[in-house]
Design an enzyme around this catalytic site. Structure first.
Site, PDB file in Angstrom:
ATOM      1  N   ASP A  28      18.800  -4.535 -11.051  1.00 48.77           N
ATOM      2  CA  ASP A  28      19.522  -3.337 -11.485  1.00 48.77           C
ATOM      3  C   ASP A  28      18.565  -2.275 -12.027  1.00 48.77           C
ATOM      4  OD1 ASP A  28      18.940  -5.061 -13.673  1.00 48.77           O
ATOM      5  OD2 ASP A  28      20.314  -3.908 -14.933  1.00 48.77           O
ATOM      6  N   GLU A  29      19.001  -1.044 -12.005  1.00 50.61           N
ATOM      7  CA  GLU A  29      18.310   0.079 -12.644  1.00 50.61           C
ATOM      8  C   GLU A  29      16.820   0.116 -12.317  1.00 50.61           C
ATOM      9  OE1 GLU A  29      21.165   0.662 -16.548  1.00 50.61           O
ATOM     10  OE2 GLU A  29      19.600  -0.872 -16.636  1.00 50.61           O
TER      11      GLU A  29
END
Length: 526
Positions: free
Chosen positions: A332-333
């Site tokens: 993620d991210e």
């Protein structure tokens, strides 16, 4: 039609329960409104069916827990743990015996038991005792957790007569704890396991690494834990777990039929690793350790072959330590990783997981790359997540990738209840108890059928959660709603009925020393 469906669901689950059944609970008896509920109506999560019938069982000093002839060692272990759990509040001796005859609490495996599946059970209570029947030891364990809610709160009393037949809606019912932003000991996490397992949550996802800390010892990269783990948000001392401590947690959770899913987040959220080993950086220079809360600025060097040796060795050691099915690789991210590099990295990381005999779990951003066959995606979006991101997740589900649903504005336990909540964040909005409960996982994402939903999980991120008291305040009571969403039939999901059942759990939470948020939208006993 919505009102009619909810009313029919309530009747399905509770309509057969007699309002005159003997109260078999605790100090809530006599309080209003929780005391208005019969013991079977108080059960949480709501069972598939519960029917009060006839006189109950006198639970007291003469009660014996029986495993029956030929019961294996695992059934005996379930019985011993149940005895330990019941002794705690009651002070009764509760010996465990292999004899099949006589009254008491009787545990039995029946591979042909109807209506219970692999994780469910049947509980039958009457004057001669309480029968717990399941196809598997895991089912017997969960039957025992239901029995704990029916026995008197302290000492001898009556287990109400009747039958509960139960099984889960979703196979995966999880909670996550982040020990990377703020460090927590194995003992605290074991306490959470006990708190979760009694409400039939069966998965513990542990976020072991992030920019602020690396929390597990790795033999092949020995600097990761002592150096990368020596800090946390705000500049505290941090800490890490040894391999033996991790094994201890995995074994403890396994005895309670909770599967541990470890996460090594990558290629982003990796500053603790980059600070520990300069060679993992493209420029060969280690950044300083990080104690802030920003995200998206770090990345492993995708172009270096040494990066993949790191991935192979770290995930290999973790796979060897973890008997469960899953390894979570984050994903993620990863804003500092170009899209093409991200896809290439995730390809190779997923190959490593597969080579070690595990199934990939990753956050839903993997849908924008190339999820490996069978990879599980964990969706953490919210009401304002873009249509493109939601469509990518739906397409992955249609392609056969199971989903774990963790919508941030519903079940992120670090989100504040309201503006006045002291710990926690609010970037996904405030999440009061009613909002956290009031959604249907089987119909949440457009284009995703219920059959594609593996289950639900409530993450607790710890950027702004630093103590056990803050942890429990943010988790409870919202994690109990997650337990019901994951276990109970869709027709049973009704906020009004749930709120009353939740209020009736307050004496149990109090007795266990769990500090929880007394939400104004729950009719707590006065």
């Amino acid at each position: 039609m919505r009102v009619l469906r909810r009313a029919l669901g309530t009747l399905l689950v509770l309509g057969a329960v007699s309002c005159t059944a003997a109260h078999g609970d605790d100090a809530s008896a006599g309080d209003d409104p929780p005391a208005a509920l019969t013991p079977f109506e108080r059960l949480l999560p709501a069972p598939v069916s519960a029917r009060a019938a006839g006189p109950g069982y006198s639970f007291g000093p003469g009660t014996v827990i029986r495993t029956g002839p030929g019961a294996g060692g695992e059934v005996r272990r379930v019985a011993e743990l149940l005895a330990e759990q019941l002794r705690g509040p009651s002070g009764l001796p509760l010996p465990v015996t292999g004899g099949a005859r006589g009254d008491g609490i009787r545990l039995r495996i029946d591979a042909a038991a109807d209506g219970v599946g692999e994780q469910g059970y049947r509980l039958v209570s009457g004057p001669s005792g309480v029968d717990l029947v399941a196809r598997t030891p895991a089912g017997l364990f969960r039957a025992g957790q239901t029995l704990r809610q029916l026995v008197p709160g302290a000492g001898p009393g009556t287990v109400p007569g009747g039958t509960v037949t139960d099984r889960p809606r979703f196979a995966y019912r999880g909670a996550m704890v982040d020990i990377a932003r703020h460090f927590f000991t194995v003992e605290q996490v074991k306490r959470y396991v006990d708190q979760l397992a009694q409400y039939k949550i069966n998965t513990l996802h542990v976020h072991l690494t992030d920019d602020q800390g690396w929390r597990l010892a790795v033999d092949s990269w020995p600097r990761l834990a002592p150096y990368g783990g020596a800090g946390e948000v705000g500049g505290g001392p941090g800490g890490h777990w040894t391999k033996d401590e991790y094994r201890e947690l995995v074994a403890y959770a396994g005895e309670r039929y909770v599967e541990v899913v470890p996460e090594i987040d990558m290629p982003g959220h990796t500053n603790a690793a980059l600070a520990s080993y300069a060679e993992l950086n493209c420029d060969g220079k280690a950044p300083p350790r990080y104690t802030g809360t920003k995200v998206g600025f770090s990345s492993l060097c995708v172009a270096k072959e040494r990066t993949y040796e790191f991935v192979e060795e770290v995930l290999g050691e973790l796979a060897e330590l973890t008997p469960g099915r899953y390894l979570h690789i984050g994903g993620d991210e990863a804003h500092a990783t170009p899209a093409a590099d991200y896809a290439a990295f995730m390809d190779r990381a997923q190959e490593v997981v597969g080579r070690h005999g595990k199934t990939v779990v990753a956050w839903h951003q993997l849908a924008s790359a190339r999820p490996a066959a069978g990879a599980v995606l964990q969706y953490w979006g919210h009401d304002k997540t873009s249509a493109a991101d939601r469509s990518a997740v739906a397409a992955a589900a249609k392609a056969g990738h199971p989903l774990i649903l963790s919508p941030a504005d519903r079940v992120y336990l670090d989100m504040k209840y309201e503006a006045a909540t002291k710990p926690g964040l609010s970037w996904a909005g405030y999440v009061p108890v009613a909002r956290s409960y009031s959604w249907d996982p089987g119909a949440y994402l457009a284009g995703v059928p219920e059959s594609a939903v593996l289950g639900v999980e409530a993450p607790l991120w710890t950027e702004n959660v630093a103590t056990r008291a803050e942890w429990e305040l943010m988790a409870f009571p919202r994690v109990l709603g997650l337990a019901e969403l994951g276990w109970s039939p869709a027709a049973a999901l009704d906020w009004t009925a749930y709120g009353r059942r939740l209020a009736a759990q307050a004496p149990r939470l109090d007795a266990q020393g769990i500090g929880y948020h007394r939400a104004p939208d729950v009719p707590w006993a006065r």
